[in-house]
Design an enzyme around this catalytic site. Structure first.
Site, mmCIF file in Angstrom:
data_model
loop_
_atom_site.group_PDB
_atom_site.id
_atom_site.type_symbol
_atom_site.label_atom_id
_atom_site.label_comp_id
_atom_site.label_asym_id
_atom_site.label_seq_id
_atom_site.Cartn_x
_atom_site.Cartn_y
_atom_site.Cartn_z
ATOM 1 N N ASN A 1 78.413 -29.947 -19.322
ATOM 2 C CA ASN A 1 78.954 -30.937 -18.396
ATOM 3 C C ASN A 1 79.736 -31.941 -19.247
ATOM 4 O O ASN A 1 79.161 -32.843 -19.834
ATOM 5 C CB ASN A 1 77.792 -31.610 -17.652
ATOM 6 N N ARG B 1 80.261 -48.704 -6.289
ATOM 7 C CA ARG B 1 81.392 -48.361 -5.418
ATOM 8 C C ARG B 1 81.173 -48.898 -4.012
ATOM 9 O O ARG B 1 80.049 -48.877 -3.505
ATOM 10 C CB ARG B 1 81.562 -46.841 -5.333
ATOM 11 N N GLU C 1 71.030 -29.620 -10.702
ATOM 12 C CA GLU C 1 72.380 -29.061 -10.730
ATOM 13 C C GLU C 1 72.544 -28.050 -11.860
ATOM 14 O O GLU C 1 73.216 -27.034 -11.694
ATOM 15 C CB GLU C 1 73.400 -30.206 -10.862
ATOM 16 N N HIS D 1 79.349 -33.809 -5.345
ATOM 17 C CA HIS D 1 77.901 -33.529 -5.406
ATOM 18 C C HIS D 1 77.580 -32.184 -4.771
ATOM 19 O O HIS D 1 76.447 -31.932 -4.363
ATOM 20 C CB HIS D 1 77.058 -34.591 -4.669
ATOM 21 N N ARG E 1 80.350 -27.282 -15.575
ATOM 22 C CA ARG E 1 80.517 -28.083 -14.370
ATOM 23 C C ARG E 1 81.959 -28.556 -14.336
ATOM 24 O O ARG E 1 82.454 -29.129 -15.302
ATOM 25 C CB ARG E 1 79.578 -29.281 -14.413
#
Ligand code: ADP
Length: 399
Positions: free
Chosen positions: A10, A241, A386, A182, A93
């Site tokens: 990743n 955010r 993940e 996601h 990823r």
């Protein structure tokens, strides 16, 4: 070919997370993080059951980082494999696959080109992901590699779901639509929920609540809707955010506060959300500590977050004409009992019968059901993984 060990990469712009997974028994054999790649003070962290280590050595680029990862994996003292042939495949990823990828793929030149074409959509992440891929290719050119996309899950959304109410040409000319992120996590926990329900046919709402948060819903294992959009800014208010706002706030801020486009972007992505509302922190543990001491803005941030999750659950239940299971996952979803309670209370109209005492006392880090026996809609906490999802895809494709 023996597909025992899969390396998961990743890659970020100056960091690279890695895991070596034994796919036969789905266990993590080693993992770690390279930090400050291309910056002075580069460091590799490494953990395995043979031992842990930290190596400070210059990493000019991602290729250097991957070389160091491979070196430590075969190291005499802390290494876990005898040589590089112990790595059967690499799973990467990749954040943005645009409309080109609705599932994971074996990486070849065409795939690399297509990921490059998606750089305008994922300007921060895709270039870093590509550096990870290039680094691995340089160091282990013969090993099959697989790309697993964050956006692939959202590709099954219907057109009326993924389109924005902008002029149609915004979609045609610039690819402006909802993609969602996601995806690997939503897919993984959805599949686990279907296992727990004992059926392939079910309507599931998944709440991935972490530093970045999104809610998604699916019918029979295929995504119907998801809260993040063209970028990960849409949807819930998150750590830093803002999530959904009136889009006219952007030009308003530019005029009123004399901000540039970049400044508004940074304001919405880094200075807003839980951090900006509370003035305390983006971390939910800090928010609860402050709220418990009477900090009104920390309380407000927590209430706003839980309300936003609740509203997505309600709208997705309407969109799917019902829901069979709701899943909480990621840092907040798995650990924050208080947020789960705020979201789930006063939701009995949906047919959810939550055991709120168990919500407070259930074990962490394992799959648990929060609803009482007989609850029409079942609620689960399912730890996401993940890397394991990427490893499974990688093994399946590389075989
Ligand atoms: P990401 O992978 O997006 O960086 P995670 O899914 O690991 O994020 O979630 C990190 C967030 O989870 C933290 O910022 C914090 O708000 C929250 N979190 C982690 N542990 C706890 C806990 N024990 N209680 C409440 N919140 C927690």
């Amino acid at each position: 070919m023996d597909m025992k060990n899969i390396l998961i990469i990743n890659a970020g712009s100056s960091s690279l997370k890695y895991q070596l997974i034994d796919i036969d028994n789905e266990s993590v054999i080693a993992k770690g993080l390279c930090e400050r790649i291309g910056i002075d003070g580069s460091v590799l962290g490494y953990k395995s059951n043979k031992g842990n280590t930290e190596i400070r050595r210059d990493m000019k680029n991602h290729e250097d980082a991957i070389k160091m990862v491979l070196d430590v994996l075969v190291d005499e003292k802390v290494g876990v494999i005898p040589d590089m042939s112990g790595i059967a495949a690499v799973g990467h990823r990749v954040v943005h696959g645009g409309e080109k990828f609705s599932e994971s793929v074996l990486i070849d030149d065409d795939v690399i080109k297509a990921i490059e074409d998606c750089i305008p959509l994922g300007p921060l992440h895709n270039p870093a992901n590509l550096m990870g891929i290039a680094g691995c290719r340089a160091v282990m050119p013969k090993v099959p590699m697989v790309a697993v996309f964050d956006t692939a899950w959202g590709q099954s959304m219907a057109k009326e779901t993924y389109m924005y109410g902008l002029a149609y040409e915004a979609y045609e000319k610039y690819g402006i639509r909802r993609y969602g992120f996601h995806g690997t996590s939503h897919r993984y926990v959805t599949q686990r929920a279907l296992k727990l329900l004992g059926t392939d046919k079910a309507k599931v709402i998944t709440c991935h609540l972490g530093n970045g948060s999104s809610v998604s819903c699916s019918k029979d294992g295929r995504c119907v809707d998801t809260s993040m959009g063209l970028t990960p800014l849409e949807g819930l208010p998150m750590g830093t955010r803002c999530g959904n706002i009136d889009p006219a706030i952007v030009p308003y801020l530019m005029k009123r506060a004399d901000m540039s486009a970049e400044q508004v972007d940074a304001y919405m992505n880094k200075k807003s959300g839980m951090f900006g509302i509370s003035g305390v922190s983006s971390d939910f543990r800090d928010l609860w500590a402050a709220a418990n001491e009477g900090n009104e803005r920390a309380k407000l941030a927590l209430s706003m977050f839980a309300l936003a999750v609740k509203k997505y659950i309600g709208s997705y239940a309407a969109e799917m004409n019902g829901v069979d299971a709701i899943v909480f996952t990621a840092g907040i979803g798995e650990n924050d009992r208080g947020v789960r309670e705020l979201v789930l209370k006063d939701m009995d109209f949906l047919g959810i019968d939550v055991d709120f005492e168990y919500n407070q006392s259930c074990p962490r880090g394992e799959e648990v059901e929060l609803t009482k026996k007989g609850s029409k809609v079942r609620v689960f906490v399912i730890p996401t993984d993940e890397e394991m999802a990427i490893a499974r895809d990688t093994a399946a494709l590389a075989r």
